[in-house]
Design a protein around this motif. Structure first.
Motif, mmCIF file in Angstrom:
data_model
loop_
_atom_site.group_PDB
_atom_site.id
_atom_site.type_symbol
_atom_site.label_atom_id
_atom_site.label_comp_id
_atom_site.label_asym_id
_atom_site.label_seq_id
_atom_site.Cartn_x
_atom_site.Cartn_y
_atom_site.Cartn_z
ATOM 1 N N GLY A 13 0.647 -1.384 0.042
ATOM 2 C CA GLY A 13 0.032 0.016 -0.030
ATOM 3 C C GLY A 13 0.875 1.134 -0.059
ATOM 4 N N HIS A 14 2.140 1.180 0.046
ATOM 5 C CA HIS A 14 2.978 2.323 -0.053
ATOM 6 C C HIS A 14 4.262 2.132 -0.960
ATOM 7 C CE1 HIS A 14 1.471 3.255 4.109
ATOM 8 N NE2 HIS A 14 1.808 2.114 4.329
ATOM 9 N N GLY A 15 3.631 1.558 -1.977
ATOM 10 C CA GLY A 15 4.895 1.041 -3.182
ATOM 11 C C GLY A 15 6.003 0.141 -3.039
ATOM 12 N N GLY A 16 5.659 -0.718 -1.926
ATOM 13 C CA GLY A 16 6.589 -1.606 -1.713
ATOM 14 C C GLY A 16 5.986 -3.146 -1.893
ATOM 15 N N LYS A 17 6.768 -4.073 -2.048
ATOM 16 C CA LYS A 17 6.372 -5.373 -2.163
ATOM 17 C C LYS A 17 6.865 -6.400 -1.354
ATOM 18 C CE LYS A 17 4.133 -4.851 -6.175
ATOM 19 N NZ LYS A 17 2.680 -5.006 -6.471
ATOM 20 N N ILE A 18 6.060 -6.853 -0.305
ATOM 21 C CA ILE A 18 6.606 -7.792 0.722
ATOM 22 C C ILE A 18 6.791 -9.190 0.350
ATOM 23 C CG2 ILE A 18 6.228 -8.728 3.000
ATOM 24 C CD1 ILE A 18 4.583 -6.073 3.573
ATOM 25 N N HIS A 19 7.746 -9.965 0.204
ATOM 26 C CA HIS A 19 8.116 -11.228 -0.320
ATOM 27 C C HIS A 19 7.602 -12.186 0.934
ATOM 28 C CE1 HIS A 19 10.949 -14.699 -0.919
ATOM 29 N NE2 HIS A 19 10.052 -14.997 -1.664
ATOM 30 N N TYR A 20 6.783 -12.898 0.664
ATOM 31 C CA TYR A 20 6.266 -14.025 1.652
ATOM 32 C C TYR A 20 6.089 -15.214 1.134
ATOM 33 C CZ TYR A 20 1.479 -14.013 0.406
ATOM 34 O OH TYR A 20 0.320 -13.933 -0.403
ATOM 35 N N ARG A 21 6.221 -16.446 2.048
ATOM 36 C CA ARG A 21 5.782 -17.748 1.489
ATOM 37 C C ARG A 21 4.708 -18.450 2.510
ATOM 38 N NH1 ARG A 21 11.715 -20.489 0.425
ATOM 39 N NH2 ARG A 21 12.347 -19.018 -1.547
ATOM 40 N N ASP A 22 3.959 -19.140 2.090
ATOM 41 C CA ASP A 22 2.962 -19.844 2.905
ATOM 42 C C ASP A 22 2.984 -21.318 2.470
ATOM 43 O OD1 ASP A 22 0.602 -20.730 4.410
ATOM 44 O OD2 ASP A 22 -0.671 -19.828 3.053
ATOM 45 N N LEU A 42 11.382 -9.209 5.881
ATOM 46 C CA LEU A 42 11.065 -7.857 6.586
ATOM 47 C C LEU A 42 11.614 -6.890 5.497
ATOM 48 C CD1 LEU A 42 12.302 -8.805 10.188
ATOM 49 C CD2 LEU A 42 9.789 -8.731 9.219
ATOM 50 N N TYR A 43 11.059 -5.794 5.909
ATOM 51 C CA TYR A 43 11.637 -4.521 5.127
ATOM 52 C C TYR A 43 13.153 -4.430 5.260
ATOM 53 C CZ TYR A 43 6.909 -2.676 4.507
ATOM 54 O OH TYR A 43 5.759 -2.277 4.102
ATOM 55 N N GLY A 44 13.822 -4.241 4.134
ATOM 56 C CA GLY A 44 15.185 -3.964 3.975
ATOM 57 C C GLY A 44 16.122 -5.311 3.919
ATOM 58 N N HIS A 45 15.376 -6.523 3.702
ATOM 59 C CA HIS A 45 15.820 -7.745 3.604
ATOM 60 C C HIS A 45 15.263 -8.499 2.610
ATOM 61 C CE1 HIS A 45 16.039 -6.493 8.009
ATOM 62 N NE2 HIS A 45 17.195 -7.229 8.176
ATOM 63 N N GLY A 46 16.131 -9.552 2.298
ATOM 64 C CA GLY A 46 15.996 -10.583 1.204
ATOM 65 C C GLY A 46 15.228 -10.046 -0.046
ATOM 66 N N LEU A 47 14.132 -10.548 -0.649
ATOM 67 C CA LEU A 47 13.546 -9.986 -1.843
ATOM 68 C C LEU A 47 12.551 -8.944 -1.589
ATOM 69 C CD1 LEU A 47 13.043 -13.628 -3.607
ATOM 70 C CD2 LEU A 47 15.077 -11.864 -3.822
ATOM 71 N N THR A 48 12.295 -8.582 -0.437
ATOM 72 C CA THR A 48 11.286 -7.433 -0.078
ATOM 73 C C THR A 48 11.980 -6.379 -0.662
ATOM 74 O OG1 THR A 48 10.009 -8.502 1.517
ATOM 75 C CG2 THR A 48 10.184 -6.402 1.682
#
Length: 323
Positions: A49-58, A98-104
């Motif tokens: 919602g702020h222009g970012g994309k959070i990478h996650y796995r389920d 988390l923000y600033g980490h990995g593929l996020t």
């Protein structure tokens, strides 16, 4: 004459510094290549919602109890892959970068405080349709985990703190090399541009009990994802974010079950911090690992998986036991 000589010396130094910068500079990795290399078939990217994309796995058993996995500073969700493999048949395992980490990558708003990261984790839970879950966190992720227990207890079934940060005790740990540099004025200037592989490898060696177990592929993963576009500057910005040590006085107010898992050879966050958590949280349970350092879930995943499973099982038995 002296003035001219001084100017020539200064110009020579500038040339040498410029040459050194060009020689030792480590550019960002390519975003698309990193997603292809370190994403998998379960990887998803959530619009924050702020222009970012959070990478996650389920992953894992969608009908089993849900576990949310929160990695530590300068780590990534892949740190939990051994646990996902061991627990996936029985549990639903949700992890995020988390923000600033990995593929996020970096937070477009520039915020890296506890509330911002907890809100990102809750947004992931909302997206996958999970109301309450066991929160499991390592190091900085452990700090976020107990902070979530205070701020969003309605989303928490229980907490597992693995070598968690945030305890205010006399014995201080020794931050690994990369973290020490990020907190220095020279590191603030250089680390976003110069991050040699040996620096990452040295930091990992300081974090584990048996450095010989580190594979080259694991070192590459940490090094390449640290250089994911924007992550290095985010590391510097995060190091300057207040950690709100006063929140430690509230940790005894946690109402949910708490399991403490700690590597006895942890130099980053020593065992005395585990004992401080155990003393501050009356209903907590502490288990230590003689052959692990700061990253037990990567160093001795079988033990960690066994203890998390046994603990959740014991809670289920208690829940159905007659009064």
């Amino acid at each position: 004459m002296n003035m001219k000589k001084t100017i020539r010396i200064l110009l020579l130094l500038l040339v040498l510094l410029g040459a050194a910068f060009l020689i030792f500079r480590t550019p960002d990795t390519d975003r698309t290549e990193m997603i292809a290399k370190y994403g998998n078939e379960t990887s998803r990217f959530l619009d924050d919602g702020h222009g970012g994309k959070i990478h996650y796995r389920d992953e894992g058993n969608k009908d089993g109890p849900a576990i949310l996995l929160i990695h530590g500073s300068n780590s990534m969700l892949q740190t939990w892959e051994p646990l996902v493999a061991l627990l996936g048949d029985k549990y639903r395992l949700i992890s995020l970068d988390l923000y600033g980490h990995g593929l996020t990558g970096p937070n477009p708003t520039g915020a890296y405080d506890a509330d911002t990261n907890i809100a990102a984790a809750v947004k992931v839970l909302d997206t996958v349709g999970v109301d309450k879950t066991y929160w499991v966190g390592n190091s900085m992720g452990g700090w976020l985990t107990w902070r979530a227990g205070l701020s969003v207890p309605e989303r928490v079934s229980g907490l597992v703190l693995i070598d968690a940060s945030g305890a205010q005790v006399e014995q201080k740990g020794k931050a690994y090399l990369g973290a020490r540099l990020a907190q220095s004025w020279i590191g603030e200037k250089l680390l976003p541009e110069i991050t040699p592989r040996f620096l990452v490898k040295s930091s990992l060696e300081e974090s584990v009990a048996q450095p010989e177990r580190l594979t080259e592929a694991l070192v590459d993963r940490y090094w390449e994802l640290l250089r994911f576009p924007g992550n290095r500057q985010a590391s510097v910005d995060r190091a300057k974010t207040p950690r709100e040590p006063e929140k430690w006085t509230e940790v005894g107010a946690l109402k949910m079950p708490v399991l403490l898992l700690w590597g006895e050879q942890d130099k980053v966050i020593p065992l005395s911090h585990a004992r401080a958590f155990a003393a501050a949280i009356p209903a907590s349970k502490l288990i230590t690992y003689a052959d692990a350092g700061h990253l037990p879930m990567e160093e001795t995943p079988e033990q960690v998986a066994r203890d998390i499973d046994a603990w959740i099982e014991s809670l289920a038995v208690e829940a159905v036991a007659p009064n």
